[in-house]
Design a protein around this motif. Structure first.
Motif, PDB file in Angstrom:
ATOM      1  N   TRP A  48     -58.847 -22.332  17.807  1.00 53.06           N
ATOM      2  CA  TRP A  48     -59.197 -21.184  16.962  1.00 53.06           C
ATOM      3  C   TRP A  48     -58.142 -20.107  17.158  1.00 53.06           C
ATOM      4  O   TRP A  48     -57.839 -19.725  18.290  1.00 53.06           O
ATOM      5  N   LEU A  49     -57.582 -19.642  16.047  1.00 52.78           N
ATOM      6  CA  LEU A  49     -56.713 -18.466  16.083  1.00 52.78           C
ATOM      7  C   LEU A  49     -57.644 -17.256  16.038  1.00 52.78           C
ATOM      8  O   LEU A  49     -58.332 -17.043  15.043  1.00 52.78           O
ATOM      9  N   VAL A  50     -57.676 -16.487  17.106  1.00 53.30           N
ATOM     10  CA  VAL A  50     -58.563 -15.324  17.196  1.00 53.30           C
ATOM     11  C   VAL A  50     -57.743 -14.084  16.841  1.00 53.30           C
ATOM     12  O   VAL A  50     -56.891 -13.653  17.622  1.00 53.30           O
ATOM     13  N   VAL A  51     -57.997 -13.543  15.652  1.00 54.44           N
ATOM     14  CA  VAL A  51     -57.255 -12.378  15.184  1.00 54.44           C
ATOM     15  C   VAL A  51     -57.779 -11.137  15.914  1.00 54.44           C
ATOM     16  O   VAL A  51     -58.956 -10.801  15.822  1.00 54.44           O
ATOM     17  N   THR A  52     -56.885 -10.498  16.642  1.00 49.95           N
ATOM     18  CA  THR A  52     -57.225  -9.335  17.455  1.00 49.95           C
ATOM     19  C   THR A  52     -56.935  -8.053  16.677  1.00 49.95           C
ATOM     20  O   THR A  52     -55.795  -7.849  16.252  1.00 49.95           O
ATOM     21  N   PRO A  53     -57.945  -7.204  16.498  1.00 53.65           N
ATOM     22  CA  PRO A  53     -57.699  -5.946  15.790  1.00 53.65           C
ATOM     23  C   PRO A  53     -56.660  -5.070  16.481  1.00 53.65           C
ATOM     24  O   PRO A  53     -55.771  -4.531  15.848  1.00 53.65           O
ATOM     25  N   GLN A  54     -56.771  -4.960  17.813  1.00 52.15           N
ATOM     26  CA  GLN A  54     -55.834  -4.126  18.564  1.00 52.15           C
ATOM     27  C   GLN A  54     -55.796  -4.579  20.016  1.00 52.15           C
ATOM     28  O   GLN A  54     -56.804  -4.535  20.705  1.00 52.15           O
ATOM     29  N   ASN A  55     -54.627  -5.001  20.470  1.00 49.38           N
ATOM     30  CA  ASN A  55     -54.437  -5.393  21.859  1.00 49.38           C
ATOM     31  C   ASN A  55     -54.463  -4.131  22.721  1.00 49.38           C
ATOM     32  O   ASN A  55     -53.733  -3.187  22.448  1.00 49.38           O
ATOM     33  N   PRO A  56     -55.299  -4.084  23.772  1.00 45.74           N
ATOM     34  CA  PRO A  56     -55.383  -2.882  24.606  1.00 45.74           C
ATOM     35  C   PRO A  56     -54.066  -2.520  25.303  1.00 45.74           C
ATOM     36  O   PRO A  56     -53.865  -1.393  25.695  1.00 45.74           O
ATOM     37  N   PHE A  57     -53.140  -3.495  25.425  1.00 46.05           N
ATOM     38  CA  PHE A  57     -51.866  -3.234  26.092  1.00 46.05           C
ATOM     39  C   PHE A  57     -50.749  -2.829  25.127  1.00 46.05           C
ATOM     40  O   PHE A  57     -49.648  -2.539  25.554  1.00 46.05           O
ATOM     41  N   LYS A  58     -51.026  -2.853  23.825  1.00 45.88           N
ATOM     42  CA  LYS A  58     -49.976  -2.553  22.848  1.00 45.88           C
ATOM     43  C   LYS A  58     -50.339  -1.331  22.022  1.00 45.88           C
ATOM     44  O   LYS A  58     -51.499  -1.046  21.784  1.00 45.88           O
ATOM     45  N   LYS A  59     -49.301  -0.643  21.550  1.00 50.95           N
ATOM     46  CA  LYS A  59     -49.509   0.492  20.648  1.00 50.95           C
ATOM     47  C   LYS A  59     -49.637  -0.037  19.225  1.00 50.95           C
ATOM     48  O   LYS A  59     -49.192  -1.131  18.908  1.00 50.95           O
ATOM     49  N   TYR A  60     -50.219   0.795  18.361  1.00 54.28           N
ATOM     50  CA  TYR A  60     -50.446   0.359  16.985  1.00 54.28           C
ATOM     51  C   TYR A  60     -49.149   0.012  16.269  1.00 54.28           C
ATOM     52  O   TYR A  60     -49.071  -0.969  15.578  1.00 54.28           O
ATOM     53  N   GLY A  61     -48.107   0.808  16.409  1.00 53.59           N
ATOM     54  CA  GLY A  61     -46.834   0.512  15.770  1.00 53.59           C
ATOM     55  C   GLY A  61     -47.018   0.225  14.292  1.00 53.59           C
ATOM     56  O   GLY A  61     -47.691   0.960  13.589  1.00 53.59           O
ATOM     57  N   ASN A  62     -46.434  -0.864  13.830  1.00 56.17           N
ATOM     58  CA  ASN A  62     -46.585  -1.222  12.418  1.00 56.17           C
ATOM     59  C   ASN A  62     -47.554  -2.392  12.251  1.00 56.17           C
ATOM     60  O   ASN A  62     -47.287  -3.360  11.562  1.00 56.17           O
TER      61      ASN A  62
END
Length: 190
Positions: free
Chosen positions: A34-48
């Motif tokens: 299963w490819l689990v689409v992550t809304p926002q990784n807690p370790f990454k900034k939103y960026g683009n």
């Protein structure tokens, strides 16, 4: 059923993701990935990071014809930020008939000790690791829960694809045709 979970922002999904998922579904004991689409990784900034539902749709377009790869929107429905242990716990409770295995790159294995409740992940779940350049010898590689796989080494990144699109360069063959059409139709990453 033995299901591998490949988490990612998939911004956009590309052939590297699909090669990893296909390898795991066909060259390990996993029956599906299963490819689990992550809304926002807690370790990454939103960026683009584009709209979550566009990323979800691109992942679905990329896997429409794959009988052993599916797309999951489970993290979209869970509280944010998304922590892997919370998602694993949720899925294990919702689908007790399945055995879930975490799929990650060796770069993520190197930083796993920073994850929320990482010892609980190692205690309760298997982890299949695919190689990433520069991350060959992670400290946790010898943990009994960890299996280092022979997945083909991929240096293709979503960042490279986004930058190429912004520079009006051809990204054909880096992403599935249906995904490329979606990107062009919606004028994404320009």
């Amino acid at each position: 059923m033995k299901i591998g979970l490949l988490f990612g922002s998939f911004n956009p999904v590309h052939i590297g993701h699909l090669i990893i998922a296909n390898y795991m579904a066909n060259h390990t004991e996993l029956e599906k990935v299963w490819l689990v689409v992550t809304p926002q990784n807690p370790f990454k900034k939103y960026g683009n990071l584009i709209n979550t539902y566009d990323r979800l749709e691109m992942a679905r377009l990329a896997t429409d014809n794959a009988d052993h790869i599916e797309v999951s929107d489970v993290e979209i429905k869970l509280p944010q930020p998304s922590y892997t242990i919370d998602t694993l716990t949720h899925l294990s409770e919702k689908y007790p008939q399945h055995e879930f295995t975490l799929i990650m790159g060796s770069d993520n294995l190197a930083s796993l000790h920073k994850w929320k409740n990482y010892k609980q992940i190692l205690k309760n779940y298997k982890i299949y690791v695919y190689p990433r350049p520069g991350y060959e010898n992670a400290d946790l590689a010898s943990d009994p829960a960890v299996t280092i796989t022979m997945t083909p080494l991929m240096e293709l990144s979503a960042t490279f694809i986004r930058q190429s699109i912004a520079q009006k360069k051809n990204v054909q063959y880096f992403v599935p045709d249906e995904v490329l059409k979606f990107i062009e139709d919606k004028n994404l990453y320009r």
